[in-house]
Write a protein that holds these residues in place. Structure first.
Motif, short mmCIF file in Angstrom:
data_model
loop_
_atom_site.label_atom_id
_atom_site.label_comp_id
_atom_site.label_asym_id
_atom_site.label_seq_id
_atom_site.Cartn_x
_atom_site.Cartn_y
_atom_site.Cartn_z
N LEU A 135 14.08 14.58 -30.10
CA LEU A 135 13.07 15.60 -30.37
C LEU A 135 12.98 15.88 -31.87
O LEU A 135 11.88 16.05 -32.41
CB LEU A 135 13.41 16.88 -29.61
N VAL A 136 14.12 15.92 -32.54
CA VAL A 136 14.12 16.14 -34.00
C VAL A 136 13.48 14.97 -34.72
O VAL A 136 12.68 15.14 -35.64
CB VAL A 136 15.56 16.38 -34.50
N LEU A 142 4.38 16.94 -33.43
CA LEU A 142 3.63 18.16 -33.71
C LEU A 142 2.19 17.83 -34.09
O LEU A 142 1.24 18.46 -33.62
CB LEU A 142 4.31 18.93 -34.83
N VAL A 177 7.30 22.79 -27.16
CA VAL A 177 6.33 21.72 -27.41
C VAL A 177 5.43 21.52 -26.19
O VAL A 177 4.23 21.28 -26.32
CB VAL A 177 7.05 20.41 -27.78
N GLY A 200 9.13 26.10 -36.51
CA GLY A 200 10.57 26.28 -36.57
C GLY A 200 11.01 27.59 -35.95
O GLY A 200 11.94 27.63 -35.12
N GLY A 233 9.84 15.04 -34.35
CA GLY A 233 9.28 16.33 -34.73
C GLY A 233 7.91 16.33 -35.38
O GLY A 233 6.93 16.83 -34.82
N ARG A 234 7.79 15.74 -36.57
CA ARG A 234 6.53 15.81 -37.31
C ARG A 234 5.40 15.05 -36.61
O ARG A 234 4.32 15.62 -36.42
CB ARG A 234 6.75 15.30 -38.74
#
Length: 301
Positions: free
Chosen positions: A162-163, A170, A42, A232, A166-167
């Motif tokens: 972080l999970v 990003l 990232v 991913g 995620g969206r």
């Protein structure tokens, strides 16, 4: 003890893991590689590699100050890196923006001050020069079982956050303007990511040393970006590369007199060059396929 490597990898691995310090080093390296690979992907996407390097450099005076005060150097890494991450994340958007000249100047000044402060604390400590070398370039013999537990305790929430991010993370990384227009709290997401980056830099510094954090935090992620643009697959590739260079680097460091940071950085750089060459070859093939055949064009004309 002067360990000698053989062509029997199983025996070499058994020889390495016969010592508790190597077991601790392998555990710590595995934890750090997973976090660095994920967060680093990232970081490269967001164009914040310079900030990541700064956080690692800031960890050096933190660890040196902790050693001078008689506490764990690992605690110094985390306190300094997380504190600096929060400060960088709180910078105004105009300063924090990609390619900002002011951002580069601020980060460069922080790096210079951090190195100077670190040398001051080392001088006050009056310890052995090897201690300075370990802080800057890492060591496989300096990770204790308590440090492994601290790294694991920091890594688990870091990966979970972080999970969860995620969206929106990003989206904010690719198109912050559009993300903000659709209600994504870009400023908060940025601060939280900088916090994750601080944790990753602090953990990585304890294995590779402060000056070679790029070996795990940047090189595997940069190589993964050369191989795929899928988020991913990119994160998975970055983690896999980070694990591979860490494990191989530790093996070479055990059987040689050179520090682990040198080996990990060398292998990571080599993998990046392979990824770059692969990307270049694929691009050339793609252009060759996409280029119309001259004879076919003449026949159609």
């Amino acid at each position: 003890m002067n360990p000698v490597a053989t062509w029997n990898l199983v025996d070499d691995l058994r020889q390495m893991t016969a010592y508790p310090f190597m077991v601790n080093a392998l555990r710590a390296g595995t934890i750090v590689a997973v976090v660095a690979g994920a967060v680093g992907w990232v970081m490269v996407l967001r164009g914040e590699s310079f900030a990541g390097h700064t956080l690692a450099v800031v960890g050096f005076p933190g660890a040196a100050a902790a050693t001078w005060l008689g506490i764990s150097s690992g605690s110094g890494y985390f306190v300094a890196c997380i504190g600096a991450a929060l400060i960088i994340g709180a910078l105004p958007a105009a300063v924090r923006g990609r390619g900002s000249t002011e951002q580069s100047a601020v980060i460069g000044i922080v790096q210079a001050f951090a190195l100077a402060a670190g040398m001051l604390f080392v001088s006050l400590y009056k310890g052995f020069l090897s201690g300075l070398t370990n802080l800057l370039f890492g060591t496989i013999a300096g990770v204790s079982a308590d440090q492994v537990n601290v790294l694991l305790a920091a890594a688990v929430p870091c990966l979970v956050l972080l999970v969860v991010l995620g969206r929106p993370l990003l989206w904010a990384s690719i198109d912050p303007g559009s993300a903000a227009a659709h209600g994504v709290p870009v400023r908060s997401v940025t601060v939280l990511f900088m916090l994750l980056l601080g944790v990753a830099a602090a953990g990585t510094s304890q294995v590779t040393g402060s000056l070679l954090v790029f070996a795990l935090l940047v090189a595997p992620a940069a190589a993964a970006h050369q191989l795929t643009s899928h988020p991913g697959l990119g994160v998975a590739a970055s983690i896999a590369i980070a694990l591979a260079v860490t494990w191989v680097g530790m093996g070479f460091a055990y059987f040689s007199p050179y520090p682990i940071g040198f080996w990990v950085a060398s292998f990571a750089f080599g993998v990046y060059l392979v990824g770059l060459a692969t990307r270049t070859l694929l691009d050339r093939r793609g252009r060759r396929v996409a280029r119309p055949d001259r004879n076919a064009v003449e026949v159609m004309a």
